[in-house]
Every structure is written in structure tokens, then in C-alpha cells.
Design an enzyme around this catalytic site. Structure first.
Site, PDB file in Angstrom:
ATOM      1  N   GLY A  13     -75.310  73.960  18.964  1.00 36.41           N
ATOM      2  CA  GLY A  13     -74.894  74.393  20.294  1.00 36.41           C
ATOM      3  C   GLY A  13     -75.091  73.360  21.392  1.00 36.41           C
ATOM      4  N   GLU A  31     -78.498  72.327  13.660  1.00 35.78           N
ATOM      5  CA  GLU A  31     -77.131  72.306  13.130  1.00 35.78           C
ATOM      6  C   GLU A  31     -76.100  71.919  14.194  1.00 35.78           C
ATOM      7  OE1 GLU A  31     -77.872  76.042  10.034  1.00 35.78           O
ATOM      8  OE2 GLU A  31     -76.994  76.401  12.012  1.00 35.78           O
ATOM      9  N   ARG A  50     -58.262  75.552  22.596  1.00 40.13           N
ATOM     10  CA  ARG A  50     -59.479  75.874  23.337  1.00 40.13           C
ATOM     11  C   ARG A  50     -59.213  76.207  24.806  1.00 40.13           C
ATOM     12  NH1 ARG A  50     -63.213  73.076  24.226  1.00 40.13           N
ATOM     13  NH2 ARG A  50     -64.876  74.598  23.930  1.00 40.13           N
ATOM     14  N   TYR A  86     -60.474  79.784  25.481  1.00 46.30           N
ATOM     15  CA  TYR A  86     -61.758  79.870  26.194  1.00 46.30           C
ATOM     16  C   TYR A  86     -61.665  79.460  27.657  1.00 46.30           C
ATOM     17  CZ  TYR A  86     -63.233  79.184  21.294  1.00 46.30           C
ATOM     18  OH  TYR A  86     -63.377  79.250  19.939  1.00 46.30           O
ATOM     19  N   CYS A 142     -43.741  78.467  22.836  1.00 44.42           N
ATOM     20  CA  CYS A 142     -43.082  79.519  23.593  1.00 44.42           C
ATOM     21  C   CYS A 142     -44.102  80.496  24.134  1.00 44.42           C
ATOM     22  CB  CYS A 142     -42.083  80.236  22.704  1.00 44.42           C
ATOM     23  SG  CYS A 142     -40.439  79.730  23.132  1.00 44.42           S
ATOM     24  N   GLU A 143     -44.898  80.047  25.057  1.00 42.70           N
ATOM     25  CA  GLU A 143     -45.932  80.905  25.620  1.00 42.70           C
ATOM     26  C   GLU A 143     -46.430  80.255  26.906  1.00 42.70           C
ATOM     27  OE1 GLU A 143     -48.422  82.655  22.798  1.00 42.70           O
ATOM     28  OE2 GLU A 143     -50.122  82.844  24.154  1.00 42.70           O
ATOM     29  N   TYR A 159     -63.502  71.336  17.163  1.00 42.43           N
ATOM     30  CA  TYR A 159     -62.833  72.630  17.369  1.00 42.43           C
ATOM     31  C   TYR A 159     -61.399  72.498  17.888  1.00 42.43           C
ATOM     32  CZ  TYR A 159     -67.618  74.284  16.754  1.00 42.43           C
ATOM     33  OH  TYR A 159     -68.866  74.518  16.264  1.00 42.43           O
TER      34      TYR A 159
HETATM   35  N1  LLP Z   1     -74.760  76.754  13.538  1.00 46.48           N
HETATM   36  C1  LLP Z   1     -74.211  77.981  13.570  1.00 46.48           C
HETATM   37  C2  LLP Z   1     -74.840  79.050  12.830  1.00 46.48           C
HETATM   38  C3  LLP Z   1     -73.055  78.215  14.316  1.00 46.48           C
HETATM   39  O1  LLP Z   1     -72.527  79.442  14.346  1.00 46.48           O
HETATM   40  C4  LLP Z   1     -72.452  77.155  15.022  1.00 46.48           C
HETATM   41  C5  LLP Z   1     -71.236  77.364  15.809  1.00 46.48           C
HETATM   42  C6  LLP Z   1     -73.041  75.888  14.945  1.00 46.48           C
HETATM   43  C7  LLP Z   1     -74.207  75.727  14.211  1.00 46.48           C
HETATM   44  C8  LLP Z   1     -72.473  74.684  15.639  1.00 46.48           C
HETATM   45  O2  LLP Z   1     -72.393  74.832  17.013  1.00 46.48           O
HETATM   46  P1  LLP Z   1     -71.989  73.550  17.920  1.00 46.48           P
HETATM   47  O3  LLP Z   1     -73.119  72.554  17.837  1.00 46.48           O
HETATM   48  O4  LLP Z   1     -70.741  72.991  17.350  1.00 46.48           O
HETATM   49  O5  LLP Z   1     -71.776  74.114  19.273  1.00 46.48           O
HETATM   50  N2  LLP Z   1     -64.888  77.477  18.618  1.00 46.48           N
HETATM   51  C9  LLP Z   1     -65.871  77.402  19.689  1.00 46.48           C
HETATM   52  C10 LLP Z   1     -67.250  77.149  19.170  1.00 46.48           C
HETATM   53  C11 LLP Z   1     -67.695  78.161  18.143  1.00 46.48           C
HETATM   54  C12 LLP Z   1     -69.041  77.836  17.590  1.00 46.48           C
HETATM   55  C13 LLP Z   1     -69.388  78.753  16.494  1.00 46.48           C
HETATM   56  N3  LLP Z   1     -70.625  78.456  15.852  1.00 46.48           N
HETATM   57  C14 LLP Z   1     -65.428  76.319  20.655  1.00 46.48           C
HETATM   58  O6  LLP Z   1     -64.419  75.676  20.426  1.00 46.48           O
HETATM   59  O7  LLP Z   1     -66.061  76.108  21.677  1.00 46.48           O
END
Ligand code: LLP
Length: 468
Positions: free
Chosen positions: A268, A310, A353, A357, A384-385, A414
């Protein structure tokens, strides 16, 4: 969600400038004013591979992976522990990426059979994989166990039996983590802490001791520790620290029964999509988390566990840019004046995105520099949106026009992984650049690829039911 479209950025002093916090490290303009990434110029890339084109700077991914591993490891060592860093493959997974991050010493977090297949195809050591998911199929669990994944992350009570059975059938002892919902939800500038968080992942913290004990009843399972993931695009340590404190209270209870070796605090970590985004350096975040962990462990009289993280977005996001060719430019009257719609040859199929979002991005001319004054633009796609927007608001030189190449920054995470074939637009290739060389790491789709999956087409005589 950070970088949302609510604010129109101030007009830049120079709309050609490439803010170093937003563009891949080392990105620059050459003498002709062309954007250069990884030593390769955007015009050459577009000529060779076409547009839209995902470009990823290999050196930046490798450096970020190493930097994150070192930052977490140094912070953990300072409090007498160690850290393991898993790259969250959902951000962007291909065999090349898996090799880069594993060579940098990272494990890989996968969350479906498909992601597992990519990691294994890349030759990743299965014992360095974590397998996530709130609804893994029985088949996926069996595959993960049979492959020898290092840990399965149990996401619900039901999964305890499922994983235990799969492991028993395979004659293995499967290491597992238990994902808990810490009640902390964080994004960018703030975090929310409640007793319960109303979402699908994990088990309530209040049940973790009981479910940890249930896991331990199974001879085919080995309990590694608790896991939580508190959100995305987080800019500082506060939410992680709050979550770690909550988890360690429960971790300590479980540790009193038998040692709990690990605590996984998820991913995150945020990145800069625009100059307004100011994530703290990862070293500072890692130190803040480590301090909170050490203090909580001391308060609960428990040894500091091995820490695991992670990160996904923060490893690959800043390494990517997407190149597009401008097709049309259209001034549209608004309540405040004029807005220039710059339409490009991709859109929500390669970057959803913004539509999904309200994410904000940065766009710059990539094929040239221009002395024209800056104009407020909205970069739209070809779908088309009307919600098909790639960059909601940014500034480009006023003379941007058909045939110009534009680049959107920080698209490494992403974007490809959330890509679609909306309107039967084939997904673009991904090209890795490094030391002046470019190579395809994921082939682009063709219309033939799309038609190949249409079961209404008979290969011998064209479309079913169509007279020859
Ligand atoms: N670990 C777990 C259990 C997760 O669910 C996620 C992301 C990560 C690690 C990695 O998170 P990161 O470091 O990439 O933020 N599609 C959305 C983000 C969805 C994230 C879902 N889980 C976007 O484009 O912002």
C-alpha cells in the site's frame, strides 16, 4: 485514493518540464526535445512498436525493488529482526518482472491461479511465493500446495479446513498466515481506525486468537503469523503503525501459546502520480513502522517477529509511462472558459484508473518540446464512453495537435493489469527499456487474437452463418 481529480493543477512554469518525482528516474529530453526513458527516445519507441505503448524502465524496477528490500531489512535489523519483501504481482505481472524482482531478493505475492502460473513460469522459487485471495477455489488451493508455495494466506474460517485438507492430501505441512482485518483503513494523508472495517478481506481481529488456535489443531498446517493490508497509496507510516499495534496485541496472545515467527503488514505504499503527491521516502516509513512494532512488542512482552511486506504499486508504478498518439484536439466551452480535449489512440482499456477511481495523472508532450503557452487539457481515450478519460486535468503546450506523441507518467502499476478489450481494442504491448535498448516483454494483442476466441467463427470459412 490519492491524486484524485478534484483539483485542477496550477499552470506549470514550463509545460515541457519533467518533474523528477513523477517521471521514471533518469527520464529527460534529448537535444530535439524528445522524451527519453531508459536511454530510448519516445519517437523511436513509437515508430518501432506503435502506440499506445506501455514502456517500463527495467533499471528503475530493479533499483526500487532493491531499495525497498534494503529499507525494510535495515529497519527490521535495527529492532533486532529481519524483513521479507514480497512484490505484489497484481500491480503488474509478467515473467520478466518476476525475474527482475526476484533477482533483487524479493519474494512474490500472487492471488490467483493465473498469477501463480506466471510466477512459476518465470522460474520463481515456490518457497518464496505467498498465495492470497478471499475466495481461492479448491483447485487453486491444491495447485498452490502442490507447487510448494511458501505460504498460503487464509482469508476466512472456511479456508482453514480447505487448506488443511489439500495439504494433508499432498502429504505436506503447509505454512499459512491468517489475514485479519485490523479496523484500520488508510489512504494517502489519513487513516481511519474503527472497531470493524466493513469489507470482504480477512477475519475480524477479535476472532484471530480463536482461529489461530484452530489452524494449530491441524498437523498439516504450520501457523506463521498474522497478515493485514490496510489500503493503497499510503504516504506515511501512521496507519501501518496503528495497525501493527493492534495486531501485536493479538500476536502476543498467540505467541504465549507457541512462538509466532512472523508479522506481515501488507503493501500500500504510495507513489507520486502528480507533483501534488508527496509520499515519504520508504526508509522513513520503514523506520516508523519498525519503531511502532518494537514499542508494541515491548509493551506486550513479546519478541519482535520477523516482518514481511508486500509492495506492488511502489515497485513498478514509477517505472512505467504510456505513450499515445494524439488524434484530435477539440476546444470545448465550459462554465469557466475553454477546455481542450486531446483525444489519444488508447484510453480506459489501457488505463481504467481515472474512470474507476478518479485517479489523477500527469501528461507531457513526448515527441517534441514546444514554446507555446500552456493550455488546460483533458486527455480522453477513443472509447465509446464519455467517462473514457486518461488524464482529467493537466497542462500541455497550446499547440499540441494531431500526430504529436504524448506520455502519461507513473502508469507502471494497475494499468496493464487492469486492461480490457472494451470496444474490441487490442491490449498494447509492454516494452522494457534499459541502457538504450528496448525489448517487448509482453506482446501486444492483434485483432486476430480477439477473433481467435470468438467461437462463432469457423476457421475454414469465416463467420458462422455468413454465406461464403
Ligand atoms: N497485499 C495485499 C494483500 C493487497 O491486497 C494488495 C493490493 C497489495 C499487497 C499491494 O498493494 P500496493 O502496494 O500495490 O498498493 N487497483 C487499485 C489497487 C488495488 C490494490 C489491491 N490490493 C489501484 O489501481 O489503485
Amino acid at each position: 485514493m490519492a491524486s484524485t481529480v478534484s483539483a485542477v493543477p496550477a499552470a506549470p512554469a514550463d509545460p515541457n518540464a519533467l518533474a523528477p518525482e513523477v517521471w521514471p528516474q533518469g527520464a529527460a529530453r534529448d537535444a530535439e526535445g524528445r522524451l527519453v526513458v531508459g536511454g530510448v527516445d519516445a519517437v523511436a519507441l513509437a515508430e518501432q512498436f506503435g502506440t499506445p505503448l506501455y514502456v517500463v524502465d527495467e533499471a528503475v524496477v530493479r533499483e526500487r525493488a532493491e531499495r525497498f528490500r534494503e529499507a525494510f531489512d535495515a529497519a527490521a535489523r535495527r529492532i533486532g529482526s529481519q524483513a521479507t519483501v514480497y512484490y505484489a504481482g497484481k500491480a503488474f505481472l509478467s515473467t520478466a518482472i518476476v525475474r527482475w524482482v526476484t533477482e533483487a531478493g524479493l519474494g512474490v505475492d500472487v492471488c490467483t491461479g493465473g498469477e501463480l502460473a506466471v510466477a512459476l513460469a518465470a522460474g520463481a522459487d515456490p518457497s518464496r511465493l505467498g498465495f492470497h485471495g478471499n475466495n481461492k477455489s479448491v483447485g487453486e488451493i491444491a495447485r498452490a500446495v502442490d507447487a510448494g508455495v511458501g505460504a498460503l494466506i487464509i482469508d476466512s474460517e472456511i479456508e482453514i479446513e480447505r487448506v488443511a485438507e489439500a495439504a494433508a492430501r499432498a502429504g505436506r505441512v503447509q505454512r499459512v498466515r491468517l489475514r485479519v482485518n485490523s479496523g484500520v483503513h488508510a489512504s494517502t494523508h489519513e487513516f481511519l481506525a474503527t472497531a470493524h472495517e466493513d469489507q470482504k478481506f480477512g477475519v475480524p481481529l477479535s476472532r484471530a486468537v480463536e482461529l489461530g488456535a484452530r489452524i494449530r489443531e491441524h498437523d498439516s498446517l504450520e501457523f506463521l503469523g498474522l497478515h493485514c493490508h490496510i489500503g493503497s497509496q499510503i504516504f506515511d507510516a501512521a496507519g501501518f503503525a496503528e495497525s501493527a499495534e493492534r495486531l501485536i496485541a493479538v500476536h502476543a496472545e498467540l505467541d504465549r501459546v507457541a512462538p509466532v515467527p512472523e508479522l506481515n503488514l501488507g503493501g500500500g505504499f504510495g507513489i507520486a502520480y502528480t507533483e501534488a503527491d508527496r509520499p515519504a521516502p520508504i526508509e522513513r516509513i520503514a523506520d516508523g513502522i519498525a519503531d511502532a512494532v518494537a514499542a508494541a512488542c515491548e509493551a506486550h512482552g513479546v519478541r519482535v517477529p520477523r516482518l514481511a511486506f508486500e509492495p506492488g504499486r511502489s515497485i513498478v508504478g514509477p517505472a512505467g509511462v504510456t505513450l499515445y498518439t494524439v488524434g484530435t484536439v477539440k476546444p470545448v466551452p465550459t462554465d469557466d472558459g475553454w477546455r481542450h480535449y486531446v483525444s489519444v489512440d488508447g484510453g480506459m482499456s489501457d488505463n481504467v484508473r481515472t474512470a474507476l477511481y478518479g485517479a489523477a495523472y500527469t501528461v507531457r508532450l513526448a515527441s517534441r518540446r514546444s514554446d507555446a503557452p500552456a493550455a488546460l487539457v483533458r486527455v480522453a481515450g477513443k472509447h465509446c464512453e464519455s467517462g473514457d478519460i486518461v488524464v482529467d486535468a493537466d497542462w500541455l503546450p497550446h499547440d499540441v495537435g494531431p500526430g504529436d506523441l504524448v506520455a502519461v507518467a507513473a502508469t507502471g502499476a494497475y494499468c496493464w493489469s487492469l486492461a480490457s478489450n472494451y470496444n474490441h481494442v487490442p491490449r498494447p504491448p509492454v516494452v522494457a527499456v534499459r541502457d538504450g535498448q528496448a525489448r517487448v516483454i509482453v506482446r501486444g494483442e492483434t485483432e486476430a487474437d480477439l477473433l481467435a476466441r470468438d467461437a462463432g467463427i469457423d476457421a475454414s470459412d469465416g463467420i458462422e452463418g455468413t454465406p461464403a
